[in-house]
Design a protein around this motif. Sequence first.
Motif, PDB file in Angstrom:
ATOM      1  N   GLN A 253       0.830  -1.207   0.000  1.00  0.00           N
ATOM      2  CA  GLN A 253       0.000   0.000   0.000  1.00  0.00           C
ATOM      3  C   GLN A 253       0.866   1.260   0.000  1.00  0.00           C
ATOM      4  N   HIS A 254       1.968   1.233   0.737  1.00  0.00           N
ATOM      5  CA  HIS A 254       2.896   2.366   0.694  1.00  0.00           C
ATOM      6  C   HIS A 254       3.455   2.552  -0.713  1.00  0.00           C
ATOM      7  N   SER A 255       3.547   1.452  -1.474  1.00  0.00           N
ATOM      8  CA  SER A 255       4.064   1.511  -2.845  1.00  0.00           C
ATOM      9  C   SER A 255       3.000   1.909  -3.851  1.00  0.00           C
ATOM     10  N   GLY A 256       1.768   2.070  -3.390  1.00  0.00           N
ATOM     11  CA  GLY A 256       0.690   2.475  -4.287  1.00  0.00           C
ATOM     12  C   GLY A 256      -0.122   1.339  -4.860  1.00  0.00           C
ATOM     13  N   CYS A 257       0.020   0.136  -4.305  1.00  0.00           N
ATOM     14  CA  CYS A 257      -0.733  -1.031  -4.785  1.00  0.00           C
ATOM     15  C   CYS A 257      -1.997  -1.238  -3.953  1.00  0.00           C
ATOM     16  N   THR A 270      -3.855  -4.539   8.896  1.00  0.00           N
ATOM     17  CA  THR A 270      -2.879  -3.913   7.998  1.00  0.00           C
ATOM     18  C   THR A 270      -3.515  -2.907   7.049  1.00  0.00           C
ATOM     19  N   ASP A 271      -4.804  -2.707   7.136  1.00  0.00           N
ATOM     20  CA  ASP A 271      -5.494  -1.857   6.163  1.00  0.00           C
ATOM     21  C   ASP A 271      -5.072  -0.397   6.309  1.00  0.00           C
ATOM     22  N   CYS A 272      -4.443   0.122   5.283  1.00  0.00           N
ATOM     23  CA  CYS A 272      -4.075   1.541   5.220  1.00  0.00           C
ATOM     24  C   CYS A 272      -5.001   2.292   4.264  1.00  0.00           C
ATOM     25  N   GLY A 273      -6.104   1.658   3.882  1.00  0.00           N
ATOM     26  CA  GLY A 273      -7.043   2.269   2.953  1.00  0.00           C
ATOM     27  C   GLY A 273      -7.116   1.583   1.607  1.00  0.00           C
ATOM     28  N   GLY A 274      -6.222   0.604   1.373  1.00  0.00           N
ATOM     29  CA  GLY A 274      -6.187  -0.046   0.065  1.00  0.00           C
ATOM     30  C   GLY A 274      -6.371  -1.537   0.100  1.00  0.00           C
ATOM     31  N   VAL A 275      -6.943  -2.083   1.189  1.00  0.00           N
ATOM     32  CA  VAL A 275      -7.076  -3.534   1.340  1.00  0.00           C
ATOM     33  C   VAL A 275      -8.502  -3.988   1.035  1.00  0.00           C
ATOM     34  N   VAL A 276      -8.618  -5.063   0.273  1.00  0.00           N
ATOM     35  CA  VAL A 276      -9.879  -5.777   0.080  1.00  0.00           C
ATOM     36  C   VAL A 276      -9.721  -7.136   0.746  1.00  0.00           C
ATOM     37  N   ALA A 307      -1.804   6.338   3.184  1.00  0.00           N
ATOM     38  CA  ALA A 307      -1.307   5.021   3.584  1.00  0.00           C
ATOM     39  C   ALA A 307       0.111   5.124   4.145  1.00  0.00           C
ATOM     40  N   ALA A 308       0.925   5.968   3.532  1.00  0.00           N
ATOM     41  CA  ALA A 308       2.331   6.075   3.923  1.00  0.00           C
ATOM     42  C   ALA A 308       2.517   6.688   5.303  1.00  0.00           C
TER      43      ALA A 308
END
Length: 365
Positions: A253-257, A270-276, A307-308
């Motif tokens: 997620q920090h990498s933009g994925c 671990t959800d930083c806003g980008g987890v499904v 996320a970062a």
Amino acid sequence: MPAGTGGSENYTVGQVRELNRQGVPAQVVTVGLDADDGRSEFNDIPFRSLATLSEVGGLDGTIVFVNEPHTVPTKQLSYLILHNPPPIRDEQKAFAVRGTRNRALIVTSRYAAALWARYLDVDVSTINVVYPFAEPCFAEQPRPDTSAGTTRVLFAGRLSPEKGVYTLLETLHIDIIEQDVALTFTATTAGADKPQGKIIERLLGAHPGISVVTSRKTPATMAALMADHDVVVMPSNSQYWHETFGIVSVEAQHSGCRVIASDDGGLPETDCGGVVLVEPDNAEALAWGIRAAVASGPLSRAARQDAAARFTVKQSVNALLNVFAQPAPIPPATIIRQLEEQVLAPSAKVATTSRPDNVLIETAV
């Protein structure tokens, strides 16, 4: 402790690196390996090799054991960071219970704290939580321009059954995935140095639907690999293994994925806003999770920046230092011994006058 073999190694090295950055002298201590202990891959980290495990007891300062609960007497209360879930074999359980009795325990998620508390039959409040982190390079890594209409999916976990690689192989044959030529899949050779990893590497190499690339040995090279992908999958097995955290999810997620992860263990934390999150051990659910990530498109710049700001190495080390600064906790073994002593102690007799006619009543307490 070779680089790129697992989260425990990266966590340990990153913690030591950040402690030294903050002016707190720290080193990695290995036993029985001499200079062949991984130090060549971490040139900026102080290493010290001891010949025997008993020598650890002679070290000064705060000692933190990583994963292995060895029963080594130390000069002061030592700590044990448990990255893994509790073992399921009886002989391993005896070792784990014995080795944790006189240590202050640290785990990597709230889930892990509850899991180990049940396993060891201790109060969950006696177990400290210090979250892992993503190194700064993951958030700083530029993302290259991508071809429109193509979604690149990466499996960055070790090539072992507990990481869900067999679920991923099943997913490659689900019709909504197999028939989509705009989807590409990549896995690394992380873990291929182990016997089961070698077998899985051959399986992946023979599959036309997935490419295998060399594992990355440093955070910077892993960050570059992740930035070349759009989705990272973490189909962790939940039948006999529960991911206690899942640092790959945060790094991705920090990498933009975007991340598609099993709804199990510590992965939801671990959800930083980008987890499904998807049902674990379910190839169909993983396939639909990937489709949801494709439909959502890449993380926005603002979402990546948000996320970062979570799970940084500074936050993690500050939490660790806070644990060290707290009053030394009472180890479970001490609590049990004190309770046993109270049970075995003789009852005291207290004389009290409790009636108007001055009849003496003896009360045992």
